[in-house]
Structures are given as structure tokens and as C-alpha cells.
Design a protein around this motif. Sequence first.
Motif, mmCIF file in Angstrom:
data_model
loop_
_atom_site.group_PDB
_atom_site.id
_atom_site.type_symbol
_atom_site.label_atom_id
_atom_site.label_comp_id
_atom_site.label_asym_id
_atom_site.label_seq_id
_atom_site.Cartn_x
_atom_site.Cartn_y
_atom_site.Cartn_z
ATOM 1 N N ILE A 52 0.845 -1.198 0.000
ATOM 2 C CA ILE A 52 0.000 0.000 0.000
ATOM 3 C C ILE A 52 0.879 1.247 0.000
ATOM 4 C CG2 ILE A 52 -1.787 1.290 1.227
ATOM 5 C CD1 ILE A 52 -2.770 -1.405 2.356
ATOM 6 N N ARG A 53 1.960 1.213 0.777
ATOM 7 C CA ARG A 53 2.892 2.346 0.790
ATOM 8 C C ARG A 53 3.525 2.515 -0.601
ATOM 9 N NH1 ARG A 53 4.045 4.186 5.915
ATOM 10 N NH2 ARG A 53 3.348 2.834 7.630
ATOM 11 N N SER A 54 3.865 1.408 -1.229
ATOM 12 C CA SER A 54 4.431 1.480 -2.577
ATOM 13 C C SER A 54 3.407 2.037 -3.561
ATOM 14 C CB SER A 54 4.886 0.088 -3.029
ATOM 15 O OG SER A 54 5.292 0.109 -4.376
ATOM 16 N N PHE A 55 2.156 1.636 -3.402
ATOM 17 C CA PHE A 55 1.104 2.166 -4.275
ATOM 18 C C PHE A 55 1.015 3.682 -4.189
ATOM 19 C CE2 PHE A 55 -3.302 3.714 -4.444
ATOM 20 C CZ PHE A 55 -3.595 3.456 -5.777
ATOM 21 N N PRO A 306 6.990 12.620 -6.183
ATOM 22 C CA PRO A 306 6.922 11.155 -6.175
ATOM 23 C C PRO A 306 5.529 10.593 -5.900
ATOM 24 C CG PRO A 306 7.784 11.922 -4.087
ATOM 25 C CD PRO A 306 7.574 13.148 -4.935
ATOM 26 N N THR A 307 4.561 11.444 -5.490
ATOM 27 C CA THR A 307 3.253 10.932 -5.078
ATOM 28 C C THR A 307 2.199 11.211 -6.140
ATOM 29 O OG1 THR A 307 2.432 12.932 -4.005
ATOM 30 C CG2 THR A 307 3.943 11.536 -2.731
ATOM 31 N N TRP A 308 0.968 10.805 -5.812
ATOM 32 C CA TRP A 308 -0.165 11.008 -6.703
ATOM 33 C C TRP A 308 -0.466 12.489 -6.932
ATOM 34 C CZ3 TRP A 308 -2.215 7.448 -9.677
ATOM 35 C CH2 TRP A 308 -2.070 6.103 -9.337
ATOM 36 N N GLN A 320 -4.240 11.398 -0.426
ATOM 37 C CA GLN A 320 -4.781 11.584 0.923
ATOM 38 C C GLN A 320 -5.528 10.343 1.393
ATOM 39 O OE1 GLN A 320 -7.167 15.087 0.496
ATOM 40 N NE2 GLN A 320 -5.406 16.445 0.173
ATOM 41 N N LEU A 321 -6.334 9.763 0.514
ATOM 42 C CA LEU A 321 -7.089 8.558 0.885
ATOM 43 C C LEU A 321 -6.143 7.399 1.186
ATOM 44 C CD1 LEU A 321 -10.016 8.738 -1.712
ATOM 45 C CD2 LEU A 321 -10.160 9.126 0.763
ATOM 46 N N THR A 322 -5.075 7.293 0.404
ATOM 47 C CA THR A 322 -4.120 6.205 0.632
ATOM 48 C C THR A 322 -3.381 6.396 1.952
ATOM 49 O OG1 THR A 322 -3.840 6.011 -1.771
ATOM 50 C CG2 THR A 322 -2.226 4.895 -0.386
ATOM 51 N N GLU A 323 -3.010 7.636 2.253
ATOM 52 C CA GLU A 323 -2.365 7.922 3.539
ATOM 53 C C GLU A 323 -3.286 7.529 4.688
ATOM 54 O OE1 GLU A 323 0.570 8.792 4.218
ATOM 55 O OE2 GLU A 323 1.431 9.618 2.384
ATOM 56 N N LYS A 324 -4.578 7.761 4.521
ATOM 57 C CA LYS A 324 -5.540 7.397 5.563
ATOM 58 C C LYS A 324 -5.606 5.881 5.730
ATOM 59 C CE LYS A 324 -10.257 8.623 7.034
ATOM 60 N NZ LYS A 324 -10.907 7.340 7.219
ATOM 61 N N VAL A 325 -5.574 5.154 4.596
ATOM 62 C CA VAL A 325 -5.578 3.690 4.672
ATOM 63 C C VAL A 325 -4.345 3.198 5.425
ATOM 64 C CG1 VAL A 325 -5.411 1.561 3.328
ATOM 65 C CG2 VAL A 325 -6.973 3.360 2.605
ATOM 66 N N ILE A 326 -3.196 3.787 5.117
ATOM 67 C CA ILE A 326 -1.961 3.383 5.782
ATOM 68 C C ILE A 326 -2.048 3.662 7.281
ATOM 69 C CG2 ILE A 326 0.505 3.866 5.969
ATOM 70 C CD1 ILE A 326 0.433 4.511 2.937
ATOM 71 N N ALA A 327 -2.564 4.837 7.619
ATOM 72 C CA ALA A 327 -2.656 5.209 9.035
ATOM 73 C C ALA A 327 -3.593 4.302 9.803
ATOM 74 C CB ALA A 327 -3.120 6.661 9.148
ATOM 75 N N GLU A 328 -4.651 3.816 9.153
ATOM 76 C CA GLU A 328 -5.665 3.016 9.836
ATOM 77 C C GLU A 328 -5.500 1.515 9.575
ATOM 78 O OE1 GLU A 328 -9.370 4.575 8.495
ATOM 79 O OE2 GLU A 328 -9.128 6.509 9.542
#
Length: 846
Positions: A52-55, A306-308, A320-328
Motif C-alpha cells: 500500500i505504501r508502494s502504491f 513522487p506521489t499522486w 490523501q485517501l491512501t495515507e488514511k488507509v496506511i494510518a488506519e
Amino acid sequence: MNFNEGMCARCSMTPRIIFDALLFGTVSALLANSSLASDAVPASSSAIEQEIRSFNTVATVLHIGAHPDDENTQLITYFARKRGYRTAYLSLTRGDGGQNEIGPEFGEKLGVARTQELLAARRVDGGRQFFTRAMDFGYSKTPEETLRFWDHDEVLSDVVRIIRQFRPDVIVNRFPIPPGSGGHGHHTTSGILGFEAFKLAGDPKAYPNQIAEGLTPWQPKRVLWNGGGGRGSGTATGPTVRVDIGGNDPMTGEGLGAIAARSRGMHITQGFGNFGGRGSRGPNEQTFTVLGGDLAEKDIMDGIEPTWARFPNGGAEISQLTEKVIAEFNTNDPAASVPALLAIRTRLAALGNDPVVNDKRQQLDRIIQAGLGLSVETVTPEAEIVPGEPLKFRHNAIARSKIPLRLVEVRVPNLGGSTPGVELKSGEQTSGEMMLTIPKNTPLTHPYWLREESTAGMFRVAETKLIGQPENPAPFPVEYVFEVSGQKLVVTDEPRAATAAGKPGRRLAIISPVSLHFSSSVALFTPGAKKTVEIEIATARANTEGTLRIASPTGWTVSPSSQPFKLRKSGEKMRLAFVVTAPTEPASGRFLAVAEIGGALYSNQRVEIHYDHIPLQLLQPAARLRVAAFDFAIRGKRVGYLPGAGDDTLEGLTQLGYTVSTLSGVELTPEKLRGFDAVVIGVRAFNERTDLATNLAGLFAFVENGGTVVAQYNRPNGLNASQLGPYPLSIAGNAPQLRVTDENSPVSFLAPEHAALTKPNRLGPADFTGWVQERGAYFPSTWDTEHYTAVLAMNDPGEEPLKSSVIIAPHGKGYYVYTGLAFFRQLPAGVPGAYRLFANLVSLGK
């Protein structure tokens, strides 16, 4: 220690399989490649989190070199596994022209094995793998020589194509551009082509055929050389930036140096199998010289988002949504992230058709599949199928999460078949069976780059969509269509043979009902002579019958014109003999064996490459025989052959008319060698054999008693003997300069009346025409001139003549010959002059 600072050794899956790897094994390495095997151990939650972090990064790095083993595996490991970037290695060649440290495969077969070794390396370090159509034709001293073999425009177009497909932000060349040197013509050329492609990939006027195919121009930010500032090979001017590519893998905690060493250890045919995990966890600061594009001050990715967030109209929200997934993310319940991942998937669909976005869509689908605990498997009872036969397979699917999931259908687009699906229950496998007939015109399994006739330096690929890919796509992909929360997921698999639990099955192969093999790869004739040529037919199916013939060039006569055959049992073999009459004048050409079965024609061999560290490789090349008619004679009858690293010397001696016996080191005694006229030592025997040094005294005694020994070339590094002849000679020194790579270089006779040049075949300039790839390598640097006579001189353009390609010492009643000439390349190619010279050397004193 950094295992990626030196030169290469020559110088001294399908989406389902990726997904299964994500579900069952080392995810971060496997998601990045297209030809991978799955593991049986369930994926850890940390592996899914790392993906997920790589994504969440879209940064992309393309590393370019010339050969397998050139790549800086720690650089790939660092960017792929620590930073999570899309990272790939583009090897211009497949290593076809190198040496094989573990087996008999050379040339295109070695290239196939090394392709698989690179894929195995990328499974370890997390990179992807690309190739061009350039062939490794052997050592080259300069880029000018290299580009006499490689089609400059075609190889450059391949590099541009891969840049436009992969869309790198930066290109990192392994080797410098002039005035720097990579120590090998191929190396420096790879730097030149990487630099040129950087400038052309963004130009829509460059290679417009690629634009017509649907590719779009792409301009990387910068191109760099992984060297400079006093580090690396060669010299280059330009600003430099230093980056520490050391540290630990964020998922496993393993040192990146150790991972890189394991990756490099996959190059087992290059002799790197002992690298293991010897790399370091510590810092590894490396220098990068900017060759073109924007300058860099702190990092090779300076100025690159490097990000979306680089994508307008929704990219920032995805980030932002991916960061939230990683955090949770809940390591105890990865499936809890699936709804949020599906929401990201919906947003991602709005970003349009972009190669990087499309690649990330596939990565996200695989992450969702891993979170669902979803896996599929397509199992066929047989690993091989003949065109026109029914393909039977069983399809299995299982989901381990409790999220509702429906299998909508299983379909085979290439064959037009499908089956309806069912609701999946958590932890329960759903299975079904299908049987579809494959078309009679289905191409046989064979590496795509070997299907067309190649030139001396280039492979030919008719299907441009395959250019750059590491291996063949699945012949019959199977698509599993799932529905989850109103969204459709397609998981693509391919049929594989059933295998032991926990091991990946063999890919389905399309085979001929028969395979054909000439009894030798070369047949020699004197003009007008007759010889019997045999062909072995092996059947893969019971009750196979037809006719066999030989297609021959004009002037050659084959009798009978055809012969019938009938084979009752699968696996049965038989030999059919034909009498061949050569033309009355010197001639050469190739025969083709042709079997006709039920109106269909088959002309293929069957070649299997077996090594424990790579999957079984099946090749089905054309069943050809090189034929050559020329005047030659031999003296003596019996020859002993002591094998080295593997070559075709034994077959060459047999074609000359000798009776050949294979020897071991313990048989090198005067008593056991009695009755032999000569002993020939195979290439690199002094490197490979441990039973040679202790038995040299017996070999030299054989010479003293009137025998002849012909010792072929060895490498100066890794010798298992300090003595190479009865009198002093050394091959130590500057190896690249003690060779002649121009196969057309002029040859002068230093001792024109020496028996090696006159008896039984009087040689002339014509005997050194038509040689292939090179004259020879690793010539002696010093030798006892009182005892050894140098008989030939040759050199590459602009260099001083080398006089030690063949040195001969009388010893007692016999002769000892040491030669660096590349007979191991010339004899299989049927080069008349090479055979005549070889016969003279073996005949000395007779």
C-alpha cells in the motif's frame, strides 16, 4: 562490501502469479514483475501494508546496462524496496555470448537461461526486467565495433519504446558515455544508447510507428551515470550527486546489501551462486553524474513529485485517501482496509488512460485481492498439448475474508469459452472444469525472440508488442471475473501442470507431435563425397505416422527423397538414415528435417534446459544441420578428449574422422594414453577441473613418447593449476588486450613452413575467412620463446599484432600446443579453415 562496484563477469507471470505471490509470499518483490512463481506461505499483513505504501508513490527509475549481471542490484533494491518506486533494469542483451560456468548451454540457449536468472534476481530485489533485440555476440573492445553488429537504429528504438512504455522519471546508466569507457564495447554502447534515447523519447517525430501503435512521447527529467567523482569505471564530466543506497528493508528489516547480494547470486551461470546474503546493512553512498536534463543537487529525484499529487483532477485526493488507509491499517485484519481501497479504486478510474496510472490500477487490484484473501488456480493434467487437441483444466478459487464476493464467470478469451460463477463462501474453495479445443495453427512454444532468423548481432521480432518483454506471454490466459461491493475484479491466470503442494506448476507448452534431431549439428564432406546422415524421430503421442524428408540446398543430393515412419507408443524413438552426396565443388549450407503428419508439416527439435534455480525451459528450434564440403585431411586415428567448461570439440573431431574417447584426469598416464595419437583439452579445463594439475606429469610424458596435446584457452583468473605446459607460459595480464575480437582481422604466418600450417592441409589466407564472432581470447602474455614457436600473428584494428594465438613446443618425440583461438565457436559454425587448422594441430608429428 558492495558487490555492484565492479564489471560484469565476462570482463576479467502472469498477473495471477503475481497476485498469488502477493497472497502467499514475498509481496514487495513479486508485485513488480510479470513472470514470477508463487510461494506457499501466507502473506504477512506487513507485506500488504508495504505494498500500500508502494502504491502511494508513482516515482519511476529505469536502470540501463548491457548484460545480465551488469546491473547494480543494490540500486534496484534500494529504490524498489526501500522507497517503493517503480524500478526496472533494461539489459540490452540476454547474455548469449558469454560463458557458462555450470553447464553445456551456449549461445541462444545460454541467453534463455540468463533471462530466467534475471527474472529470479528481480524477484529478490523487487525490480522489473526489460530487454532489447540486441544480441550478445561476445566481447567487443569499442562501441564502434559493437555497432557494426547491432543495428544502431533498431536498438535505440527499443530503448525509446521501453522508456515510452515504462515512463521513468530518471534514467540511471550503469556505464558512462565517451570519453568514459565501460571496459567493454557493449557497456559503453549501453551508456550511449541510454543517453540518446533520453533525448528522443519525448520527441513525437522520433519513431512515429510507436506513436501509431498507441505509445505516447515521454521525457524523463534527467539521465545519470551511476559513477563519477573518482568512483566507477571510465571518466565523465558533469555535476554529481551522492546518494546513500544502504540501510534496511522497511518490511523485513533485512539489510539492503544482503538482499542485493542474494539478487546477484541468481546469476549462477556466471559463477555468482556463492554470493548468498553477504551484503552489508550499513551505508552505501554512491555517486551519480548528471549526463543530461535538469541538474540534481541532493538526490537523483530532485524536482520530481513522487506521489499522486503530480496528477491533477484527483491525484491529491487519491494520495490523501491512501495515507488514511496506511494510518488506519489493521495488521490483524487486512480485509478491514478493502472498502477504503475500493473507494480509491473508484477515484482512480477517473484519472484516464495513462501508462503509470494503468500500472498502478493493476497494483491496487492485486492489493485488494490480497486483502480479500483471494486466490485462483488453473490446473491442467498435462504440461504439454499438441495443436488441435482439447485443453482440459480445473479452475479453483478461494476467498479467506468474510467480505461478500461473487465469482461471476471464468473465461478463456483466446478460445471463446466460459463457465458461470457462484457465490464464494469464506474459506471454502470453489472449483469447476472446462475443456476447449486449441486451434490447429497455434504456434509452438519457443522464445519469441528466437522465432525469426537472426543476424549476427540482432534478434528479429515480428510482433512489436513483444519487444522488451522478458519472456512469452501465456498462450491461453484464463480470466476469473469477480464482483465485490458492486465493482468488478478480473484476476488473470494461466493453465499450469499439477505439481507437488507448495511448488509452482510448469507453464502449459504447445508442442509438436514429433521432434526431430540430426545425429550431429555439423556434417563435413570432401567435395563429391557421400556420407550417411541420420535423423532421430521422437513422438510425443501414440500412433503417430507420416513421412520424413530432408530439405537441402541446390547441389546436394539426398537419397531416398523421403521415408515413412510409424511410432506406436508415446515417447518412442526411431532413427532413419539418408545418404547425402556433396557437390563436386566446395560448398556449404543447411539441411532442414521435415516431417509430414496428416498434411501438417513439422520441422522442430526439442531442447530442454534443466537447472534447479530456474524453471524448466522448453525450446523447439528448427531441426537444422550445417553441411560443408571442402578439402581436408587428417593424420592419426585415435584422439582423447578431456572436457573443460563445455564445447563442441568432441563432435568436431568426430566429423574430421577421428575416433574420440572422453578422458578424465586420472586417465592421463602414459599407460592409459597408449594407443592415442593426440589428446585435446577442452576450453577452460584448467579453470574448471581439479584433476588436471596433479596429472600433468603423465600428460607431458605422453608427449615425450610421441603424442600430441592441444590445450585450448583458459581464463587467467581462477586457474586450478600453476603450470599450463611443459615449458613456462603465462596468461596473466590485460585480458581485454590479449584477444582479437574482429573475426575478419588479417592473419599473418610467422612460420609459414611449420607443419601446423602445411601438413596435412596447406593453409592460406582463405582459411581465415568466414570465421564467426572473434578470432580468439586470453592469448598467452609471456612464453618460453626458446621452446615455443609462435606460428600466427593477428590484431584488432589500431593495435599491435598478437603473436601467441597458437604456440607450439616440441617435447621429446611429440608436440604440445597451446591455443587461444576460438575453435569452440568456429567448429559448430562449420568454418572450413578452422577445421583444417585444427586438423593440422592434432596431426602434428604424425
